[in-house]
Design an enzyme around this catalytic site. Structure first.
Site, PDB file in Angstrom:
ATOM      1  N   LYS A  78     -14.158   8.017 -15.780  1.00 54.42           N
ATOM      2  CA  LYS A  78     -13.063   8.465 -16.655  1.00 54.42           C
ATOM      3  C   LYS A  78     -13.288   9.923 -17.033  1.00 54.42           C
ATOM      4  O   LYS A  78     -14.427  10.320 -17.329  1.00 54.42           O
ATOM      5  CB  LYS A  78     -13.034   7.581 -17.912  1.00 54.42           C
ATOM      6  N   SER A 159      -5.974   3.754 -22.961  1.00 55.59           N
ATOM      7  CA  SER A 159      -5.986   5.082 -22.407  1.00 55.59           C
ATOM      8  C   SER A 159      -6.663   5.178 -21.045  1.00 55.59           C
ATOM      9  O   SER A 159      -6.418   6.126 -20.312  1.00 55.59           O
ATOM     10  CB  SER A 159      -6.695   6.044 -23.369  1.00 55.59           C
ATOM     11  N   SER A 183      -8.748   0.497 -25.275  1.00 58.54           N
ATOM     12  CA  SER A 183      -8.512   1.247 -24.036  1.00 58.54           C
ATOM     13  C   SER A 183      -9.260   0.776 -22.810  1.00 58.54           C
ATOM     14  O   SER A 183      -9.041   1.315 -21.727  1.00 58.54           O
ATOM     15  CB  SER A 183      -8.821   2.719 -24.245  1.00 58.54           C
TER      16      SER A 183
END
Ligand code: GLN
Length: 495
Positions: A78, A159, A183
């Protein structure tokens, strides 16, 4: 040979060990898959040359009989994790071009275990969002489609939407995520994969771009519970560089997967049976309860009476912490700068241009609830609610070992569908934020398909530091659910 990108991490490790294929071949297959599926916009930065170099080193180690726990496994990271020498943006214009000179503790641990880095995955800007529609690099698209003729592109959740989209589309075997209010669990649920947020303090936050420091935790995404257990084992552990990381030994999570629920009590919190929750979500929950019972669990009803205050408390505490954390992006230390008439002018112009609308909204809410006149009314009150929510869980755990709930109040929605109303978007986190407020471990495991053919997830919530039981429970659900559906729109390309 079966398609290498369809293997689980565990299967790939066995194949590498048995020399059925090399780490280089495995990596090439994933690079081809990334090439073919670029329309999903999951990666911000791809690092194929680095990946092939790492894979070649892996192949040498494998030849020498020295396999790390994730030897030769291609992963996506990420873009909130600082990666040495690789641009790290948090999906924000304000960090475009930022190349860290250091590696986050967690991504370093993954490298030390022999994994291969395919690139940096998009997310919502500074991890603020539930749909991956706030990234400065454009929306991330889910590889799933509804089966009812509605051809609109769907969100991969947020997210960590780049992570969920990429793992589900076989563009990496596993990925890192972060979870501040859901998330990891919500995107996992939306894309039919597994994701676990460990107990606050299990993984080091050092080198991960901060959103709300008292809530943020790192965790893995993978297509099976076994793979999540393995990745979490590698990612966990005390780090002297993060004062909130716990000085606890890391259990052998993989050993926890016994395949049964004997001797375990599973709590069903009645407050999660919320009004307006679609029938198919409630039905999948009931089915999950039955599966656990069949595997030997005792089911008990529990109450978490302050649940209804969790979202409002979260949307005060998280923005308060973000307004403080994001003060550092001022055009001086990181990223692009817009020159002004004077210093203050430069700050204002840089921040006005660098941050997107959602981030600005949160910073404004945060500074408001922390302002002298409103601190007691909002921030202190939210902290008190947070304590009550934690107490609710501790009380419930006197009666049970683990909790089962739905992961999300709906299946994935179309891009733009919830965009007009921020509060509607915030409601996505209704089942997940409580877990962050209380610092507990939580996992999402796919349990079936909605009427429209989209994945649904069940959430397992554990006692502090008891990821082992969460994973054990998730493993039982995985077996019973036998979720084999694959996203319809993945494009396959040979390496
Ligand atoms: N969707 C939540 C938010 O927007 C949670 C985000 C997260 O966990 N990073 O705050």
């Amino acid at each position: 040979m079966t398609d290498l990108t369809d293997l689980t991490i565990t299967e790939a490790l066995n194949g590498l060990k048995a020399k059925k294929f090399s780490a280089t071949e495995l990596t090439r297959a994933h690079i081809a898959q990334m090439d073919a599926n670029r329309h999903l916009n999951a990666y911000i930065t791809e690092t194929p040359e680095l990946a092939l170099k790492q894979a070649a080193e892996s192949d040498k180690r494998i030849a020498g009989g020295q396999m790390g726990k994730l030897e030769g496994i291609p992963l996506g990271i990420k873009d909130l994790y600082c990666t040495k020498g690789i641009q790290t943006t948090a999906s924000s214009n304000i960090l475009k071009g930022f190349v860290p000179r250091y590696e986050s503790t967690v991504s370093q641990k993954l490298l030390d275990a022999g994994s291969v880095t395919l690139g940096k995955l998009s997310c919502d800007e500074f991890a603020m969002g539930s749909a991956n529609t706030t990234s400065a690099f454009g929306n991330v698209i889910s590889p799933w489609k509804r089966n009812n003729g509605d051809s609109r592109d769907l969100v991969p959740g947020g997210s960590s939407g780049g992570s969920s989209s990429a793992v589900s589309a076989r563009m990496c075997m596993g990925a890192t995520g972060t979870d501040t209010g859901g998330s990891i669990r919500q995107p996992a649920a939306f894309t039919g994969i597994c994701g676990i947020k460990p107990t606050y303090g299990r993984c080091s936050r050092w080198g991960i771009v901060a959103f709300a420091s008292s809530l943020d935790q790192a965790g893995p995404f993978a297509r099976t519970v076994e793979d999540c257990a393995l990745m979490l084992e590698v990612m966990s552990g005390h780090d002297a560089k993060d004062s909130t990381s716990a000085p606890l030994p890391v259990p052998d999570f993989s050993k926890a997967l016994t395949g049964d629920m004997k001797g375990l009590k599973v709590g069903i919190p009645k407050e999660y049976r919320m009004e307006g929750t679609p029938d198919e979500i409630l039905k999948s929950w009931d089915e999950g309860i039955r599966w656990l019972k069949d595997a030997g669990a005792e089911i008990v009803d529990v109450s978490l009476p302050h649940t209804q205050y969790a979202l409002p408390a979260y949307y005060i505490i998280a923005p308060a912490e973000c307004s403080s954390n994001l003060a550092r992006y001022d055009g001086v230390r990181y990223g692009p700068r817009i020159e002004g008439q004077n210093l203050k002018d430069m700050y204002e112009l840089t921040r006005a241009k660098g941050f997107g609308a959602e981030v600005k909204r949160r910073i404004m809410i945060g500074t408001y609830v922390l302002s002298a006149g409103y601190y007691d009314a909002y921030y202190i009150k939210a902290q008190k609610i947070r304590r009550l929510i934690t107490n609710d869980f501790l009380e419930a755990y006197k009666k049970c070992d683990v909790l089962l709930t739905p992961a999300t109040p709906s299946a994935a929605f179309a891009i733009g569908e919830n965009e007009d109303d921020p509060v509607k978007m915030y409601l996505n986190d209704v089942f997940t934020v409580t877990v962050n407020l209380a610092g507990l471990p939580g996992m999402s495991v796919p349990c079936g398909l909605s009427a429209d053919g989209l994945p649904l997830g069940l959430q397992i919530i554990g006692k502090p530091w008891d990821e082992a039981t969460v994973l054990r429970t998730g493993h039982v659900i995985q077996k019973a659910a036998n979720f084999v559906a694959k996203p319809q729109t993945i494009i396959k390309k040979a390496a």
